[in-house]
Design a protein around this motif. Sequence first.
Motif, PDB file in Angstrom:
ATOM      1  N   ALA A 116      51.133  50.157  41.286  1.00 60.32           N
ATOM      2  CA  ALA A 116      49.860  50.858  41.114  1.00 60.32           C
ATOM      3  C   ALA A 116      48.998  50.154  40.071  1.00 60.32           C
ATOM      4  N   VAL A 117      49.612  49.733  38.984  1.00 55.42           N
ATOM      5  CA  VAL A 117      48.860  49.027  37.943  1.00 55.42           C
ATOM      6  C   VAL A 117      48.335  47.702  38.466  1.00 55.42           C
ATOM      7  N   ARG A 118      49.100  47.042  39.312  1.00 56.83           N
ATOM      8  CA  ARG A 118      48.617  45.768  39.873  1.00 56.83           C
ATOM      9  C   ARG A 118      47.349  45.953  40.694  1.00 56.83           C
ATOM     10  N   ILE A 119      47.342  46.966  41.588  1.00 52.57           N
ATOM     11  CA  ILE A 119      46.130  47.127  42.400  1.00 52.57           C
ATOM     12  C   ILE A 119      44.970  47.658  41.555  1.00 52.57           C
ATOM     13  N   LEU A 120      45.279  48.438  40.520  1.00 52.08           N
ATOM     14  CA  LEU A 120      44.214  48.872  39.622  1.00 52.08           C
ATOM     15  C   LEU A 120      43.620  47.687  38.873  1.00 52.08           C
ATOM     16  N   CYS A 121      44.466  46.783  38.413  1.00 53.86           N
ATOM     17  CA  CYS A 121      43.960  45.591  37.730  1.00 53.86           C
ATOM     18  C   CYS A 121      43.061  44.780  38.655  1.00 53.86           C
ATOM     19  N   LEU A 122      43.455  44.641  39.908  1.00 60.68           N
ATOM     20  CA  LEU A 122      42.632  43.883  40.858  1.00 60.68           C
ATOM     21  C   LEU A 122      41.327  44.620  41.152  1.00 60.68           C
ATOM     22  N   SER A 123      41.383  45.940  41.235  1.00 61.74           N
ATOM     23  CA  SER A 123      40.175  46.730  41.452  1.00 61.74           C
ATOM     24  C   SER A 123      39.201  46.551  40.284  1.00 61.74           C
ATOM     25  N   PHE A 124      39.725  46.582  39.066  1.00 58.86           N
ATOM     26  CA  PHE A 124      38.879  46.392  37.897  1.00 58.86           C
ATOM     27  C   PHE A 124      38.398  44.950  37.800  1.00 58.86           C
ATOM     28  N   ASP A 125      39.242  44.004  38.157  1.00 62.26           N
ATOM     29  CA  ASP A 125      38.845  42.592  38.120  1.00 62.26           C
ATOM     30  C   ASP A 125      37.651  42.344  39.038  1.00 62.26           C
ATOM     31  N   SER A 126      37.685  42.916  40.252  1.00 61.13           N
ATOM     32  CA  SER A 126      36.568  42.763  41.184  1.00 61.13           C
ATOM     33  C   SER A 126      35.295  43.380  40.624  1.00 61.13           C
ATOM     34  N   THR A 127      35.440  44.530  39.962  1.00 56.27           N
ATOM     35  CA  THR A 127      34.274  45.209  39.388  1.00 56.27           C
ATOM     36  C   THR A 127      33.717  44.427  38.204  1.00 56.27           C
ATOM     37  N   LEU A 128      34.588  43.917  37.357  1.00 54.58           N
ATOM     38  CA  LEU A 128      34.153  43.132  36.200  1.00 54.58           C
ATOM     39  C   LEU A 128      33.376  41.893  36.626  1.00 54.58           C
ATOM     40  N   LYS A 129      33.835  41.254  37.697  1.00 60.82           N
ATOM     41  CA  LYS A 129      33.174  40.031  38.166  1.00 60.82           C
ATOM     42  C   LYS A 129      31.833  40.325  38.828  1.00 60.82           C
ATOM     43  N   ALA A 130      31.671  41.543  39.375  1.00 64.41           N
ATOM     44  CA  ALA A 130      30.462  41.867  40.131  1.00 64.41           C
ATOM     45  C   ALA A 130      29.397  42.563  39.293  1.00 64.41           C
ATOM     46  N   ASN A 131      29.795  43.188  38.192  1.00 64.10           N
ATOM     47  CA  ASN A 131      28.841  43.982  37.416  1.00 64.10           C
ATOM     48  C   ASN A 131      29.119  43.810  35.922  1.00 64.10           C
ATOM     49  N   LEU A 132      28.200  43.179  35.220  1.00 62.01           N
ATOM     50  CA  LEU A 132      28.383  42.906  33.803  1.00 62.01           C
ATOM     51  C   LEU A 132      28.309  44.156  32.937  1.00 62.01           C
ATOM     52  N   SER A 133      27.846  45.267  33.493  1.00 59.72           N
ATOM     53  CA  SER A 133      27.774  46.497  32.703  1.00 59.72           C
ATOM     54  C   SER A 133      29.122  47.191  32.600  1.00 59.72           C
ATOM     55  N   VAL A 134      30.128  46.685  33.314  1.00 61.76           N
ATOM     56  CA  VAL A 134      31.510  47.142  33.162  1.00 61.76           C
ATOM     57  C   VAL A 134      32.254  46.048  32.415  1.00 61.76           C
ATOM     58  N   GLY A 135      32.954  46.406  31.333  1.00 60.85           N
ATOM     59  CA  GLY A 135      33.554  45.352  30.528  1.00 60.85           C
ATOM     60  C   GLY A 135      34.836  45.754  29.835  1.00 60.85           C
ATOM     61  N   ASP A 192      44.301  39.017  27.860  1.00 65.96           N
ATOM     62  CA  ASP A 192      45.593  39.531  28.311  1.00 65.96           C
ATOM     63  C   ASP A 192      46.192  38.604  29.368  1.00 65.96           C
ATOM     64  N   LEU A 193      47.374  38.078  29.103  1.00 63.97           N
ATOM     65  CA  LEU A 193      47.972  37.075  29.984  1.00 63.97           C
ATOM     66  C   LEU A 193      48.312  37.650  31.353  1.00 63.97           C
ATOM     67  N   ALA A 194      48.868  38.862  31.389  1.00 67.81           N
ATOM     68  CA  ALA A 194      49.263  39.455  32.664  1.00 67.81           C
ATOM     69  C   ALA A 194      48.044  39.745  33.540  1.00 67.81           C
ATOM     70  N   PHE A 195      46.998  40.308  32.944  1.00 68.38           N
ATOM     71  CA  PHE A 195      45.788  40.616  33.712  1.00 68.38           C
ATOM     72  C   PHE A 195      45.159  39.336  34.262  1.00 68.38           C
ATOM     73  N   ASN A 196      45.040  38.311  33.427  1.00 65.96           N
ATOM     74  CA  ASN A 196      44.417  37.063  33.864  1.00 65.96           C
ATOM     75  C   ASN A 196      45.252  36.352  34.916  1.00 65.96           C
ATOM     76  N   ALA A 197      46.585  36.465  34.831  1.00 65.36           N
ATOM     77  CA  ALA A 197      47.441  35.864  35.855  1.00 65.36           C
ATOM     78  C   ALA A 197      47.234  36.551  37.198  1.00 65.36           C
ATOM     79  N   ASP A 225      43.793  35.393  38.607  1.00 69.95           N
ATOM     80  CA  ASP A 225      43.842  34.032  39.159  1.00 69.95           C
ATOM     81  C   ASP A 225      44.613  33.998  40.474  1.00 69.95           C
ATOM     82  N   ALA A 226      45.752  34.688  40.507  1.00 74.75           N
ATOM     83  CA  ALA A 226      46.569  34.694  41.720  1.00 74.75           C
ATOM     84  C   ALA A 226      45.838  35.371  42.880  1.00 74.75           C
TER      85      ALA A 226
END
Length: 246
Positions: A173-192, A217-222, A225-226
């Motif tokens: 669950a945390v993995r898909i949440l991280c990816l969901s937030f990663d997509s949002t962070l990349k698309a909207n600078l007002s989320v950080g 955060d190493l885990a989030f960035n990995a 990237d993956a």
Amino acid sequence: MTYCVGMRLDRGLVFMADTRTNAGVDNVFTFRKMFNWSKPGERVITILTAGNLATTQAVVSLLSERMKAPEDRSPSILEVPTMFQVAKLVGDTLKETVQSQSGNGPVADSTFSATLIVGGQIAGSEPRLFLVYPEGNFIEASDENPFFQIGETKYGRPILLRGYDPAMSFEDAVRILCLSFDSTLKANLSVGMPLDLMTYEKDSFRVGRERRIESDDLAFNALSDAWGQALKTAIHSLPPYAFDDD
């Protein structure tokens, strides 16, 4: 802007929230949007906030202050017997705050509006998750709608829809949440960043694992990237698209 997610699993609940607030490109701050209250062995309640910062801070402050008020006042969220009544109390407090700040103007369209996710468990019942609207009304998560998003929802929603499984582990669950937030962070600078993460294990009646995810955060960035590389690989493996005139 904001992005927060509350998710219901067979194992319990998972919450994640960003911390960025801004009133223009040169006025950016970090504020916590995830708040927890608990009585170990009896209940855990978590609230995620999105919307006008003054409104959300006022709601959280009122909820906290009313836990310490004299005995002749209404019950607090640490005293009501069900999560439904917790959601109702939070909704009433939000409605009261929005109305007091917006005067006689239209409540739903007010710049002082806010939306909240309320989740947790009280002994004697199952974990429950609610979405509370500025008007004070609310809906509950179900098997058909097992998670709620507030704030900037559109960029991270497709990943949640495709990846969610009620039987998944907290780690998945945390993995898909991280990816969901990663997509949002990349698309909207007002989320950080940083991001706040918390898990709640069913019937534990205590706050579970908590973590603040910073930009390094190493885990989030990995994971980020993956995921990016996996998307590129998947695109190249898809059947080719042919134009009719080829």
